[in-house]
Design an enzyme around this catalytic site. Sequence first.
Site, PDB file in Angstrom:
ATOM      1  N   ASP A 184      54.884  31.542   9.776  1.00 19.95           N
ATOM      2  CA  ASP A 184      53.786  31.179  10.437  1.00 19.95           C
ATOM      3  C   ASP A 184      52.527  30.534   9.694  1.00 19.95           C
ATOM      4  OD1 ASP A 184      52.731  33.362   9.017  1.00 19.95           O
ATOM      5  OD2 ASP A 184      51.897  34.247  10.978  1.00 19.95           O
ATOM      6  N   GLU A 185      52.546  30.161   8.520  1.00 18.98           N
ATOM      7  CA  GLU A 185      51.651  29.584   7.783  1.00 18.98           C
ATOM      8  C   GLU A 185      51.821  28.582   6.894  1.00 18.98           C
ATOM      9  OE1 GLU A 185      49.738  31.859   4.756  1.00 18.98           O
ATOM     10  OE2 GLU A 185      50.939  33.529   4.953  1.00 18.98           O
ATOM     11  N   ASP A 226      47.133  28.612   9.854  1.00 18.09           N
ATOM     12  CA  ASP A 226      47.733  29.831  10.034  1.00 18.09           C
ATOM     13  C   ASP A 226      47.869  30.151  11.650  1.00 18.09           C
ATOM     14  OD1 ASP A 226      47.437  32.933   8.048  1.00 18.09           O
ATOM     15  OD2 ASP A 226      48.572  32.654   9.781  1.00 18.09           O
TER      16      ASP A 226
END
Length: 419
Positions: free
Chosen positions: A103-104, A8
């Site tokens: 974003d992960e 993350d």
Amino acid sequence: MRSYFHLDMDAFFVSVEELFDPSLKGKPVVVGGRANERGVVSAASYAARKFGVHSAMPLRTAHKLCPQAIFVEGHRERYVEYSHKVYEVLQNFSPRVEMASIDEAYLDLTGTERLLGPPLAAAHSLHNAVHAATHLNCSIGAASSRLVAKIASDQAKPHGILWIPPGCEARFLAPLDVRKIPGVGKVTERNLHDCGIRKIGDLAQLDQSFLEDRFGKWGFALAGKARGEDAGGWFDGEIGDDDDPKSISHEHTFSIDTADASVLDAMLVRLSEMVSRRLRDHHLHARTVQIKLRYSDFSTFTRARTLDHATQIDTEFAAAVRDLFYKNWTKEPIRLLGVYAQSLESGEGQTSLLDEDKTARWRKTLAAVDKIREKYGDTTVSLAAGLTAAFRARVHENPENLPGKDPRSKDSEKEPPHD
DNA sequence: TCTGGGGTCCTAGGACCC
DNA sequence: TCTGGGGTCCTAGGACCC
């Protein structure tokens, strides 16, 4: 025993902004829009979070909590670019990678010990490799299930690594709030609290039948999650088999609620064009068309229609959208309009014989339009109504564009600009 | 506190068919 | 004749995620 990682990025949008403007570093920064706009916080720097600012909070509230914060619109393209960079790094560690959002990511590192070393060592390598490629920090969770890896990465934030060895899952989860379970939001949390369940440990001790009675199918999955198992959630299926989208949509919240039919109509056409454009990009056809209306009091309605044949053509799509709208609009001022494509089918889609010629011609025209849009930008070419939409929306939202005019007055005689 | 935009998944009722 | 049950499609709404 399987080995999953969840990675993350730390304050992703804010961190990317800092790369392009280092003077932002260490300051309270809010990405999402200007302080006085309708909208919510997409991301807040850690300095801003100290004031209680967090994502999904209305921008105006964030401004009240932290007046000195720097508010920025954000740059979606940059985030996408850096997301790709991260993805490329991750692919060097495992072929089984899945970006769960911008974003992960999840990685399946089962059986890579000989190559990458034990989980903590592998996580450090990953951490370093991501930083070397992007100058961005991330947090990593490692565990025997995706669920536990995800919760671990959250606990590791910011800039940390947390490995939960096999057999330690229950001990790790037990003291955490039920809200930490992905899928447990405000409503489920309240329901669980009403039953006296606050920690994941409380949940794990409960009878599975009790949870099923009270929460149905979801209760069954919840019981498994409390034990750290992936089964019965969105963690079913293998990492890395990403598929076609199930729906494509665009919506717009007006900065001033409006009951001006010409403004609304033009926006519907514009949204329809954006959706059909993306259908064509994905080589998909939609069989179900849906609209969303939100009035000033935030009451929200959706209306859907299934077409007799799937389409990806602006005019067909827009016709269904407008029809749905006029059959349901109460004439009250509108805050938000949304347009959705669902029941997506790949391939050519069926057309009636009669319409086949017309359809073929439209397809050709749109292919040409798409090319021009690609080259010169999305706003260059539009169906007439869509162009009017862009113009009216500008005038409506920003009266300075039309000096001396009340933005809410009818300006339907005004010609849109020609290119 | 005055609430975005892009998604996924689930539920529940009614229509319709056998 | 007042009346079953299962399957599937459609629609509306809502919880939740980033």
